[in-house]
Scaffold this motif. Structure first.
Motif, PDB file in Angstrom:
ATOM      1  N   PRO A  79     -24.409  40.625 -13.408  1.00 57.41           N
ATOM      2  CA  PRO A  79     -24.697  40.548 -14.844  1.00 57.41           C
ATOM      3  C   PRO A  79     -26.049  39.880 -15.116  1.00 57.41           C
ATOM      4  CG  PRO A  79     -23.192  38.806 -14.230  1.00 57.41           C
ATOM      5  CD  PRO A  79     -23.445  39.599 -12.981  1.00 57.41           C
ATOM      6  N   LEU A  80     -26.717  40.360 -16.158  1.00 54.51           N
ATOM      7  CA  LEU A  80     -27.911  39.696 -16.657  1.00 54.51           C
ATOM      8  C   LEU A  80     -27.477  38.739 -17.766  1.00 54.51           C
ATOM      9  CD1 LEU A  80     -30.403  42.696 -16.878  1.00 54.51           C
ATOM     10  CD2 LEU A  80     -30.037  41.099 -14.988  1.00 54.51           C
ATOM     11  N   PRO A  81     -27.826  37.468 -17.677  1.00 53.09           N
ATOM     12  CA  PRO A  81     -27.328  36.492 -18.655  1.00 53.09           C
ATOM     13  C   PRO A  81     -27.782  36.818 -20.067  1.00 53.09           C
ATOM     14  CG  PRO A  81     -29.108  35.548 -17.333  1.00 53.09           C
ATOM     15  CD  PRO A  81     -28.741  36.855 -16.692  1.00 53.09           C
ATOM     16  N   THR A  82     -26.883  36.602 -21.022  1.00 49.13           N
ATOM     17  CA  THR A  82     -27.223  36.802 -22.429  1.00 49.13           C
ATOM     18  C   THR A  82     -28.220  35.748 -22.889  1.00 49.13           C
ATOM     19  OG1 THR A  82     -25.021  37.714 -22.820  1.00 49.13           O
ATOM     20  CG2 THR A  82     -26.260  37.007 -24.740  1.00 49.13           C
ATOM     21  N   ASP A  83     -28.054  34.516 -22.406  1.00 45.28           N
ATOM     22  CA  ASP A  83     -28.968  33.418 -22.729  1.00 45.28           C
ATOM     23  C   ASP A  83     -29.515  32.844 -21.429  1.00 45.28           C
ATOM     24  OD1 ASP A  83     -30.354  31.259 -23.638  1.00 45.28           O
ATOM     25  OD2 ASP A  83     -28.627  30.173 -24.449  1.00 45.28           O
ATOM     26  N   PRO A  84     -30.699  33.289 -20.963  1.00 44.41           N
ATOM     27  CA  PRO A  84     -31.251  32.813 -19.687  1.00 44.41           C
ATOM     28  C   PRO A  84     -31.435  31.304 -19.634  1.00 44.41           C
ATOM     29  CG  PRO A  84     -32.463  34.729 -20.492  1.00 44.41           C
ATOM     30  CD  PRO A  84     -31.578  34.277 -21.604  1.00 44.41           C
ATOM     31  N   ALA A  85     -31.532  30.662 -20.796  1.00 43.28           N
ATOM     32  CA  ALA A  85     -31.732  29.210 -20.816  1.00 43.28           C
ATOM     33  C   ALA A  85     -30.454  28.458 -20.480  1.00 43.28           C
ATOM     34  CB  ALA A  85     -32.255  28.768 -22.186  1.00 43.28           C
ATOM     35  N   PHE A  86     -29.301  29.125 -20.565  1.00 43.12           N
ATOM     36  CA  PHE A  86     -28.028  28.475 -20.273  1.00 43.12           C
ATOM     37  C   PHE A  86     -27.716  28.643 -18.791  1.00 43.12           C
ATOM     38  CE2 PHE A  86     -23.363  28.670 -19.863  1.00 43.12           C
ATOM     39  CZ  PHE A  86     -23.060  27.384 -20.304  1.00 43.12           C
ATOM     40  N   THR A  87     -27.556  27.519 -18.083  1.00 47.04           N
ATOM     41  CA  THR A  87     -27.304  27.563 -16.642  1.00 47.04           C
ATOM     42  C   THR A  87     -26.105  26.695 -16.289  1.00 47.04           C
ATOM     43  OG1 THR A  87     -28.806  25.709 -16.175  1.00 47.04           O
ATOM     44  CG2 THR A  87     -29.745  27.937 -16.137  1.00 47.04           C
ATOM     45  N   VAL A  88     -25.513  26.999 -15.135  1.00 45.66           N
ATOM     46  CA  VAL A  88     -24.421  26.207 -14.575  1.00 45.66           C
ATOM     47  C   VAL A  88     -24.820  25.841 -13.152  1.00 45.66           C
ATOM     48  CG1 VAL A  88     -21.996  26.160 -13.948  1.00 45.66           C
ATOM     49  CG2 VAL A  88     -22.724  27.425 -15.972  1.00 45.66           C
ATOM     50  N   GLY A  89     -25.035  24.543 -12.924  1.00 50.67           N
ATOM     51  CA  GLY A  89     -25.485  24.115 -11.611  1.00 50.67           C
ATOM     52  C   GLY A  89     -26.841  24.676 -11.246  1.00 50.67           C
ATOM     53  N   GLY A  90     -27.681  24.899 -12.246  1.00 52.66           N
ATOM     54  CA  GLY A  90     -29.012  25.436 -12.006  1.00 52.66           C
ATOM     55  C   GLY A  90     -29.065  26.950 -11.897  1.00 52.66           C
TER      56      GLY A  90
END
Length: 313
Positions: free
Chosen positions: A193-204
């Motif tokens: 998947p391509l993230p909807t919000d690239p600024a939102f990360t989990v563990g980097g």
């Protein structure tokens, strides 16, 4: 009926269930339309310890989903087919209560609209009719989840809101019975998947992470008119956090979860000699982590084989 003739008939019908199942493809110029409806319900969410532990949260009085599905499949060329999958979903909480209020962000508001839209191209690499011991196909799905992005923070969401590439491989084999046949196949894919919000990360890392999807299905056809058998499917997303550790103020709070879901059920197909097949399936969650753990899903539908061609003849 001779063994070879039975095998040929079996392969002809192998794609008539939910279109796209298994490694088999439609012949060049053949087409199939599947029209169906489904309903599902869940009342409990298994968190990080999984469904067999005590860490289960009751989602008030449960969540219901009703949907309609349309799948079109076309034999594009020899050993190649293309497919499109469209659904419309309506999801609501029966009696929103304390859990819905605690989650906030309109977690249990009624949601309706288009589900993720999928397109698929599949190539039959190895063909049983050519004398091989099994059939094998490779394919690529394009999954357009942007239609569900607006409400992805809800328990009643229709999807995770992402666009995904999903390469897949499927293996299958068909054998003969005195008056019918049996079939078995396994399908595995990796969803990127391509993230909807690239600024939102989990563990980097961007969320959601890569997902592994697989299905195993075994159908028995003692007579040509009826097929019945079990089916098992799995969804696994290893990257992410547990439910109780996610940031509930984030719109992508559920795409941040690591998840595991194992479902099992059965399918019944009833067909006639004009290319029309009725399909009934029932599935239930066997095990889940950070996901609903008691989903009951019932689907019904009808597949029409070469319907457009017959209308023009």
């Amino acid at each position: 009926m001779r063994r070879g003739a039975i095998a040929t008939v079996a392969l002809t019908w192998a794609t008539t269930a939910h279109a796209g199942s298994g490694p088999w493809v439609l012949g060049q110029g053949d087409e199939q339309i599947f029209v169906g409806a489904e309903a599902q319900r869940f009342t409990q969410l298994a968190v990080g310890d999984g469904a067999y532990q005590d860490s289960v949260i009751a989602v008030d009085d449960g969540v219901m989903t009703f949907g309609a599905k349309l799948i079109g499949t076309l034999g594009l060329a020899r050993r190649f087919e293309v497919e499109a999958d469209l659904s419309y979903l309506y999801t609501y909480a029966n009696e929103p209560g304390p859990v819905c209020e605690l989650l906030g962000m309109g977690a249990c508001k009624t949601t309706q609209g288009l589900g993720p839209i999928s397109t698929r191209v599949k190539w039959l690499v190895v063909d049983e009719l050519a004398g091989r011991p099994l059939s094998m196909s490779v394919g690529l799905d394009l999954r357009f989840g942007q239609t569900t992005a607006e409400h992805r923070e809800r328990v009643t969401s229709l999807g995770d809101g992402t666009f995904a590439l999903e390469p897949r491989v499927a293996l299958g084999r068909i054998g003969t019975l005195p008056k019918g046949w049996w079939s078995i196949y396994g399908d595995v894919s990796a969803r990127f998947p391509l993230p909807t919000d690239p600024a939102f990360t989990v563990g980097g890392e961007a969320a959601p992470g890569i997902e592994l999807v697989s299905t195993v299905e075994n159908l028995w056809t003692p007579v040509p008119v009826v097929s019945l058998g079990p089916s098992v499917s799995m969804l696994y997303r290893p990257q992410g956090v547990d439910f109780l550790e996610t940031d509930f103020t984030e719109k992508d709070r559920f795409t941040a979860l690591r998840i595991f879901v194992l479902e099992a059920g059965a399918k019944l197909l009833v067909r006639n000699d004009t290319g029309i097949t009725g399909v009934l399936s029932v599935f239930h969650t066997v095990y889940a982590v950070n996901n609903p753990q008691d989903v009951l899903k019932v689907s019904v539908g009808v597949a029409f084989r070469d319907f457009a061609r017959r209308r023009t003849e």
